[in-house]
Each structure stands twice: as C-alpha cells, then as structure tokens.
Write a protein that holds these residues in place. Sequence first.
Motif, short mmCIF file in Angstrom:
data_model
loop_
_atom_site.label_atom_id
_atom_site.label_comp_id
_atom_site.label_asym_id
_atom_site.label_seq_id
_atom_site.Cartn_x
_atom_site.Cartn_y
_atom_site.Cartn_z
N THR A 58 -33.02 -65.65 20.01
CA THR A 58 -33.89 -66.81 19.91
C THR A 58 -33.15 -68.05 20.42
O THR A 58 -31.94 -68.03 20.61
N ALA A 59 -33.91 -69.13 20.65
CA ALA A 59 -33.32 -70.37 21.14
C ALA A 59 -32.30 -70.92 20.15
O ALA A 59 -31.23 -71.41 20.54
N HIS A 60 -32.62 -70.84 18.86
CA HIS A 60 -31.70 -71.36 17.84
C HIS A 60 -30.40 -70.54 17.82
O HIS A 60 -29.30 -71.10 17.67
N LEU A 61 -30.51 -69.23 18.02
CA LEU A 61 -29.32 -68.38 18.03
C LEU A 61 -28.46 -68.68 19.25
O LEU A 61 -27.22 -68.75 19.16
N VAL A 62 -29.09 -68.86 20.42
CA VAL A 62 -28.34 -69.18 21.63
C VAL A 62 -27.64 -70.53 21.50
O VAL A 62 -26.49 -70.69 21.91
N GLN A 63 -28.34 -71.50 20.91
CA GLN A 63 -27.72 -72.80 20.67
C GLN A 63 -26.51 -72.68 19.74
O GLN A 63 -25.47 -73.32 19.96
N TYR A 64 -26.66 -71.87 18.72
CA TYR A 64 -25.56 -71.66 17.77
C TYR A 64 -24.36 -71.03 18.46
O TYR A 64 -23.21 -71.45 18.26
N VAL A 115 -28.43 -64.42 31.61
CA VAL A 115 -29.49 -63.43 31.81
C VAL A 115 -29.94 -62.85 30.47
O VAL A 115 -31.15 -62.71 30.21
N LYS A 116 -28.99 -62.51 29.61
CA LYS A 116 -29.35 -61.96 28.31
C LYS A 116 -30.09 -63.00 27.46
O LYS A 116 -31.05 -62.67 26.76
N ALA A 117 -29.65 -64.27 27.55
CA ALA A 117 -30.31 -65.33 26.79
C ALA A 117 -31.73 -65.55 27.29
O ALA A 117 -32.68 -65.63 26.48
N THR A 123 -38.63 -62.35 25.86
CA THR A 123 -39.12 -61.24 25.04
C THR A 123 -39.67 -61.72 23.71
O THR A 123 -40.75 -61.29 23.27
N GLU A 124 -38.95 -62.64 23.06
CA GLU A 124 -39.42 -63.18 21.79
C GLU A 124 -40.70 -63.99 21.96
O GLU A 124 -41.57 -63.98 21.08
N SER A 125 -40.83 -64.67 23.11
CA SER A 125 -42.05 -65.43 23.38
C SER A 125 -43.24 -64.51 23.56
O SER A 125 -44.35 -64.81 23.09
N ILE A 126 -43.02 -63.38 24.24
CA ILE A 126 -44.10 -62.41 24.43
C ILE A 126 -44.54 -61.83 23.09
O ILE A 126 -45.72 -61.55 22.86
N LYS A 127 -43.58 -61.66 22.18
CA LYS A 127 -43.89 -61.11 20.85
C LYS A 127 -44.63 -62.10 19.96
O LYS A 127 -45.12 -61.72 18.90
N GLN A 129 -43.30 -65.46 19.20
CA GLN A 129 -42.46 -66.59 18.80
C GLN A 129 -42.06 -67.37 20.06
O GLN A 129 -41.09 -67.02 20.73
N LEU A 130 -42.79 -68.41 20.38
CA LEU A 130 -42.60 -69.15 21.62
C LEU A 130 -41.22 -69.80 21.65
O LEU A 130 -40.88 -70.61 20.79
N GLN A 131 -40.43 -69.44 22.67
CA GLN A 131 -39.08 -69.98 22.82
C GLN A 131 -38.96 -70.89 24.05
O GLN A 131 -37.93 -71.54 24.23
N LEU A 132 -39.98 -70.91 24.89
CA LEU A 132 -39.90 -71.64 26.15
C LEU A 132 -40.02 -73.15 25.98
O LEU A 132 -39.88 -73.89 26.95
#
Length: 243
Positions: A58-64, A115-117, A123-127, A129-132
């Motif tokens: 998720t965006a929060h995890l990548v930021q962390y 790339v992984k981020a 993927t999370e946005s498609i599920k 949880q909008l991350q964009l």
Amino acid sequence: SSSLIAPLGCVSVIASAVISVVFLKETVCASDIVGGTLAITGTYLLVTFAPHTSTHITAHLVQYYAISWHFLLYLFIEIIIFCLLLYLYKMRNVKHIVIVMLLVALLASLTVISVKAVSGMITESIKGQLQLIYPIFYVMLIVMVASCAFQIKFLNQAMKMFDATEVVPINFVFFTASAIVAGIVFYQEFEGLALLNIFMFLFGCLLSFLGVFLIARNRPKIKHLIFLTKTKALIYSVKPIPL
C-alpha cells in the motif's frame, strides 16, 4: 518477491543455450552440461528456500519503507558509488565492463523497488483500496520510468563496446545481486526467515551464477559471427573476372 524473481533469469540463459543447440546446431560442450545442471539445481534451491510471504503493498507501507533509516543509508551509499562510477566512466573515460555493468546494477535496484511498489499499489487499487491518489505512487512511477530508461541506455552502450557473451552473464549476476539487496533493504524480505533458508537461498544463487558463466563462456562471439558473415557475403558477391 523480487529476491526470488530476479535469480530465475538464469532460466532464459538455459533456454537460449538449448535453442542454440537444437535450431542453430551448435555443439554441446561438457561445460554446457555442467553449467545447465548447476543452474537448474540453483533454481530448485531458490524456489524451495526463497521467502514466500506475500505483503499487501500500500501507499502507506511504501512511504514507511522509503523513510526508514536503513533504506536512506542504502540510498545515500548507492548515490555516492553511482556518482563515482559515472565520473570514472564519463570524465576519466574508463570503459571497463565492470564499471558499466555496475552502473546498470545500481539503477536496477531502484527499478526493482519502484516496479514492485507501483504494481503492488495498482493491484490494491483494483481490489478496491484506491492507492493512486497518494503522491508516493507517482514518485515511484517516475523512478521506475527514469531508472529503466537509463538502464537501457547503459546496457546498449555495453553491448556496443563489449561482446554479448560477456555482457549477459555479468549483467545477470549484478542485476540479481542488486535485486536481492534491494528486496532485503527496502521490503525486508528476509525478515523472520530461518538462517538455513537464507544460506540455501544464497547457495542457490551461487550455483546459478556459476552455471550461467559456464554456459555463456562457450557461446560463439557475436561480433566474430557478424564479421565472418559479412566476410562470407563479400566473398560470394565477388564475381570472377572473365578472361
């Protein structure tokens, strides 16, 4: 995980060797058989002992992860090494294959992380949880595009200066090492993994590296093949002078 996917690139080297033997009628050497065996054994160890835990990116995890001290230290060291290598390559005109491939590998580590981020957040946005909507997504997207572009640039330069049989195995080793280190530092992929699993995973990487080098070292030189092909074409195009 990136630590697992990157080393599996040795499969493409094995496939290329098989295609060369089957379709191009190249001779099989003992080193090809040994190299293929080592690469396959290493691949089996990689798949068996690699970390298999899946994390929702998720965006929060990548930021962390991005502001963690160990990643900031890793990024600082990487920038210093990259600038030093670029100075030697551009200003001092040191055209050594290791320097060029190290530049590619340092960029590749950023590519793997971004790339992984990006893929994880999409993927999370498609599920659902909008991350964009988070700025970190676009930061990682820019890093991904820029690092890929410069990586391709340096790879093209390496292919012009050196033979493909030298570039391919060195690039595989350096790229795999950078991907593993990036996965460990940024995504903490080895966290909680047993010491035996870590040792066997690294041993599998070593076997894959040795296998790739043994396979690649006996491949015909690409530049030599081009030269011979052009020479034969020139000979066949010359018509005898009538007496």
